[in-house]
Structure formats: C-alpha cells, structure tokens
Design a protein around this motif. Structure first.
Motif, PDB file in Angstrom:
ATOM      1  N   VAL A  20     -48.276   5.604  -1.802  1.00 18.23           N
ATOM      2  CA  VAL A  20     -49.353   5.346  -2.770  1.00 18.23           C
ATOM      3  C   VAL A  20     -50.624   6.122  -2.451  1.00 18.23           C
ATOM      4  O   VAL A  20     -51.523   6.195  -3.292  1.00 18.23           O
ATOM      5  CB  VAL A  20     -49.671   3.834  -2.892  1.00 18.23           C
ATOM      6  N   ALA A  21     -50.704   6.709  -1.275  1.00 18.40           N
ATOM      7  CA  ALA A  21     -51.885   7.499  -0.918  1.00 18.40           C
ATOM      8  C   ALA A  21     -51.527   8.419   0.241  1.00 18.40           C
ATOM      9  O   ALA A  21     -50.758   8.036   1.129  1.00 18.40           O
ATOM     10  CB  ALA A  21     -53.042   6.592  -0.533  1.00 18.40           C
ATOM     11  N   HIS A  36     -54.074  18.779   0.586  1.00 19.82           N
ATOM     12  CA  HIS A  36     -53.496  17.886  -0.421  1.00 19.82           C
ATOM     13  C   HIS A  36     -54.057  16.485  -0.255  1.00 19.82           C
ATOM     14  O   HIS A  36     -54.074  15.949   0.855  1.00 19.82           O
ATOM     15  CB  HIS A  36     -51.980  17.861  -0.260  1.00 19.82           C
ATOM     16  N   THR A  37     -54.509  15.912  -1.349  1.00 21.84           N
ATOM     17  CA  THR A  37     -54.923  14.510  -1.380  1.00 21.84           C
ATOM     18  C   THR A  37     -54.263  13.880  -2.599  1.00 21.84           C
ATOM     19  O   THR A  37     -54.328  14.427  -3.697  1.00 21.84           O
ATOM     20  CB  THR A  37     -56.451  14.361  -1.510  1.00 21.84           C
ATOM     21  N   PHE A  38     -53.613  12.750  -2.386  1.00 18.02           N
ATOM     22  CA  PHE A  38     -52.934  12.044  -3.470  1.00 18.02           C
ATOM     23  C   PHE A  38     -53.292  10.570  -3.400  1.00 18.02           C
ATOM     24  O   PHE A  38     -53.264   9.974  -2.322  1.00 18.02           O
ATOM     25  CB  PHE A  38     -51.412  12.200  -3.350  1.00 18.02           C
ATOM     26  N   ARG A  44     -56.624   4.282  -8.096  1.00 17.69           N
ATOM     27  CA  ARG A  44     -57.763   5.161  -8.366  1.00 17.69           C
ATOM     28  C   ARG A  44     -58.993   4.350  -8.732  1.00 17.69           C
ATOM     29  O   ARG A  44     -58.913   3.265  -9.292  1.00 17.69           O
ATOM     30  CB  ARG A  44     -57.407   6.164  -9.450  1.00 17.69           C
ATOM     31  N   GLY A  45     -60.147   4.898  -8.361  1.00 18.48           N
ATOM     32  CA  GLY A  45     -61.415   4.233  -8.634  1.00 18.48           C
ATOM     33  C   GLY A  45     -61.778   3.158  -7.628  1.00 18.48           C
ATOM     34  O   GLY A  45     -62.753   2.442  -7.808  1.00 18.48           O
ATOM     35  N   GLN A  46     -61.016   3.056  -6.551  1.00 22.20           N
ATOM     36  CA  GLN A  46     -61.253   2.029  -5.540  1.00 22.20           C
ATOM     37  C   GLN A  46     -61.717   2.616  -4.205  1.00 22.20           C
ATOM     38  O   GLN A  46     -61.790   1.906  -3.204  1.00 22.20           O
ATOM     39  CB  GLN A  46     -59.983   1.204  -5.319  1.00 22.20           C
TER      40      GLN A  46
END
Length: 89
Positions: A20-21, A36-38, A44-46
């Motif tokens: 998830v990240a 790379h950042t995922f 998102r937004g947290q």
C-alpha cells in the motif's frame, strides 16, 4: 503507519499483505537514488508519502549516504524540507 524496510526500500502492506506504500532508493557509489514513491489511493491525502520520505531520509542519514531524488514527489518533498537539504548531492 508501520513501515518495513530492506536495503534500498521502505514499504507498508495492509492486513491482507497487499503493498500500500513504498519508496525505493537503490544505492550507487554512496548515493541513494530516490526513484519511486507509491501510495495506494485509499491512503492518499493522509501524509503517508511524506512519512515514507522522512523514513528514507532518516535511514540514509543513519547509513551515512547522500540522496539524489529523481522521483517527482521526492524532488518536491526535499524542496519543502530545507532541514533535509544536507542529504542532497
């Protein structure tokens, strides 16, 4: 969020084991290329991406490495965190 790490990578999985990240930073001659950042859309937004980059910066500092961000989010993160500029090549 609890992150796991392995050489050149910090990541998180959900309760089902799904990635998830993640931030990746392979090392080349004493420099970690943050490439790379995922973050999963559900997170998102947290502030998760920022937490990942802070964890990567802390890891690089502990290992005595410098950073070369090439991922657009990492470039932005370093631009708004002047206290981390000493890591940049």
């Amino acid at each position: 969020m609890n992150f796991c790490s392995e050489p050149g990578r910090i990541f998180a999985r959900d309760e089902n084991g799904r990635l998830v990240a993640e931030v990746t930073f392979p090392q080349q001659g004493g420099v970690a290329v943050i490439n790379h950042t995922f973050v999963d859309p559900s997170l998102r937004g947290q502030g998760v991406a920022g937490q990942l980059l802070q964890a990567a910066a802390d890891t690089l500092r502990q290992q005595g490495l410098r950073a070369h961000p090439t991922c657009s989010y990492a470039v932005h993160w370093f631009s708004v965190h002047p206290d981390q500029q000493d890591l940049l090549v």
